[in-house]
Design an enzyme around this catalytic site. Structure first.
Site, PDB file in Angstrom:
ATOM      1  NE  ARG A  46      -2.808   0.390   3.416  1.00  0.00           N
ATOM      2  CZ  ARG A  46      -2.097   0.604   4.538  1.00  0.00           C
ATOM      3  NH1 ARG A  46      -1.414   1.719   4.694  1.00  0.00           N
ATOM      4  NH2 ARG A  46      -2.082  -0.296   5.496  1.00  0.00           N
ATOM      5  CE1 TYR A  98     -18.513  11.590 -14.424  1.00  0.00           C
ATOM      6  CE2 TYR A  98     -17.137  11.532 -12.466  1.00  0.00           C
ATOM      7  CZ  TYR A  98     -18.041  10.925 -13.315  1.00  0.00           C
ATOM      8  OH  TYR A  98     -18.480   9.648 -13.058  1.00  0.00           O
ATOM      9  CG  ASP A 170     -10.439  16.592 -13.912  1.00  0.00           C
ATOM     10  OD1 ASP A 170      -9.812  16.073 -14.852  1.00  0.00           O
ATOM     11  OD2 ASP A 170     -11.366  16.018 -13.308  1.00  0.00           O
ATOM     12  CE  LYS A 195     -13.524   8.498 -17.890  1.00  0.00           C
ATOM     13  NZ  LYS A 195     -13.366   8.711 -16.501  1.00  0.00           N
TER      14      LYS A 195
HETATM   15  O1  P1T Z   1     -14.260   7.495 -13.248  1.00  0.00           O
HETATM   16  P1  P1T Z   1     -13.035   7.974 -12.517  1.00  0.00           P
HETATM   17  O2  P1T Z   1     -11.774   7.329 -12.951  1.00  0.00           O
HETATM   18  O3  P1T Z   1     -13.211   7.933 -11.033  1.00  0.00           O
HETATM   19  O4  P1T Z   1     -12.836   9.514 -12.926  1.00  0.00           O
HETATM   20  C1  P1T Z   1     -13.731  10.512 -12.573  1.00  0.00           C
HETATM   21  C2  P1T Z   1     -13.621  11.683 -13.521  1.00  0.00           C
HETATM   22  C3  P1T Z   1     -12.883  12.784 -13.148  1.00  0.00           C
HETATM   23  N1  P1T Z   1     -12.756  13.861 -13.958  1.00  0.00           N
HETATM   24  C4  P1T Z   1     -13.323  13.885 -15.174  1.00  0.00           C
HETATM   25  C5  P1T Z   1     -13.153  15.083 -16.040  1.00  0.00           C
HETATM   26  C6  P1T Z   1     -14.070  12.786 -15.621  1.00  0.00           C
HETATM   27  O5  P1T Z   1     -14.616  12.845 -16.843  1.00  0.00           O
HETATM   28  C7  P1T Z   1     -14.242  11.660 -14.775  1.00  0.00           C
HETATM   29  C8  P1T Z   1     -15.060  10.485 -15.175  1.00  0.00           C
HETATM   30  N2  P1T Z   1     -15.905  10.710 -16.255  1.00  0.00           N
HETATM   31  C9  P1T Z   1     -16.753   9.794 -16.801  1.00  0.00           C
HETATM   32  C10 P1T Z   1     -16.894   8.545 -16.346  1.00  0.00           C
HETATM   33  C11 P1T Z   1     -17.537  10.263 -17.955  1.00  0.00           C
HETATM   34  O6  P1T Z   1     -18.106   9.447 -18.704  1.00  0.00           O
HETATM   35  O7  P1T Z   1     -17.578  11.485 -18.156  1.00  0.00           O
END
Ligand code: P1T
Length: 379
Positions: A46, A98, A170, A195
């Site tokens: 961890r 988001y 972000d 992503k």
């Molecule tokens: O899904 P996760 O890895 O926890 O990420 C969250 C997140 C954070 N910031 C942005 C700009 C994002 O687009 C996302 C996640 N977005 C999607 C799942 C979506 O379909 O827009």
């Protein structure tokens, strides 16, 4: 050193024990110690893992940061960053983020005495006006998910820093290939590695990178202490992904521009949201702080009924949440990714029932256009 050279080599030294050119997946929970307090820098997985460490160094290098911390998801990374503020502190947030970020801030963290103000950060003077004595952080998303509002990274950093406030960005939609927020003064950059950084829709993860030693030390402490770490296998997948980030982003950007241009001319499309389009009110700003415009395009077909028809008529595009992978995904923000955003806010920002979002993948551009064309014909 150029971007791709860094993407392929930073953090990716050949394995010291075997010479393996690809960083191995160190699938272990702990490490043998030679004696009390005598070890090779790795005590418990961890706390430290060589595969995760390689990824953290890799992404820090790509963003131009000194320190990186990888987390189990983008949300876990954002949650860890918010541990830099305390009860009684105030955070300014882009009013379009988001939906999960909005939900974390308003439904979870606000229960712990952190105060959030959602402002239109596309105008730095709104940020300046919202700063209070207890403001400790500005949290930006640019371009925003899904209506692609741009915040001026330098202008916001300048007004925040003048009041001693740190700025987080972000950068998920652009990736460090198309935008490096730290070059404009941003203090902490966060990604959902789920992503573009992973790029293959086969892992969930997040990463935060920064330069400030004190904040980095605390973030590392939170990563270990709260424990929302990225697994060795998922770290390895993202490391594999970033090696091809530049070529993938070039193609996402190329197809994104072509598809935005096609949609802009289509009679069934009432409005498009794409910073690469001359009709985007912040096209010049996007051009100034981004190297390209990427593969995220949103468009409004005017009603839920028409949006449903398009979303259900596509054959090549896949109806799904998420973005940034090799395959084209299509989604309905109002009921999917942004369902937790207040209706009034959604309406004001443009997340209408007729809004459709596309994450343009790496298929041949003409095939994606043909699919959208046949689906729009039915709407
Ligand atoms: O899904 P996760 O890895 O926890 O990420 C969250 C997140 C954070 N910031 C942005 C700009 C994002 O687009 C996302 C996640 N977005 C999607 C799942 C979506 O379909 O827009």
């Amino acid at each position: 050193m150029g971007f791709s050279t860094k993407a392929i080599h930073a953090g990716n030294e050949p394995d010291p024990t075997t010479g393996a050119v690809t960083v191995p997946i160190y699938q272990t929970s702990t490490y043998a110690q030679e004696g009390l307090g005598k070890h090779k820098g790795f005590e418990y997985a961890r706390t430290q893992n060589p595969t995760r460490l390689a990824l953290e160094r890799n992404i820090a290098a790509l963003e131009g940061a000194k320190f990186g911390y990888a987390f189990a998801s983008g949300m876990a990374a954002i949650d860890a960053i918010l541990r830099l503020v305390h009860a009684g502190d105030h955070v300014i947030v882009s009013d379009n983020t988001y939906g999960g970020t909005f939900r974390l801030f308003t439904r979870i963290l606000s229960n712990y005495g952190i105060e959030f103000s959602f402002v239109d950060t596309s105008d730095a003077s709104n940020v300046e006006a919202a700063i209070k004595d207890n403001t400790r952080m500005v949290f930006l998303e640019t371009p925003t998910n899904p209506v692609m509002i741009i915040s001026d990274l330098q202008a916001v950093s300048d007004v925040a820093h003048a009041r001693g406030v740190r700025v987080v960005c972000d950068n998920t939609f652009m990736s460090p290939y198309l935008q490096r927020p730290m070059e404009f003064g941003v203090d902490i950059v966060v990604h959902s590695t789920t992503k573009y950084l992973n790029g293959h829709s086969d892992g969930v993860g997040g990463v935060a990178v920064l330069n400030d030693e004190k904040d980095a030390e605390w973030l590392g402490f939170v990563q270990n202490g709260a424990g929302a770490i990225l697994s060795p296998f998922d770290s390895w997948l993202v490391l594999r992904g970033t090696k091809t980030l530049a070529v993938r982003m070039e193609q996402h950007d190329k197809s994104g521009r072509a598809i935005a241009a096609f949609l802009e001319e289509h009679p069934k499309v009432e409005k498009i949201y794409y910073p690469g389009s001359l009709s985007h009110r912040q096209h010049d700003l996007a051009k100034r702080q981004q190297k390209g415009f990427g593969g995220m395009v949103a468009f409004d077909v005017g009603s839920l009924e028409r949006a449903r028809t398009v979303l259900e008529a596509v054959r090549l595009c896949t109806l799904a949440e998420s973005l940034g992978g090799v395959e084209t995904l299509i989604s309905h923000p109002a009921t999917m990714t942004h369902a937790s955003v207040l209706v009034e806010t959604r309406q004001r920002i443009g997340i209408t029932d007729g809004l459709v979002r596309i994450s343009v993948g790496l298929e041949d551009t003409e095939d994606i256009i043909a699919d959208l064309d046949q689906a729009l014909d039915k709407a």
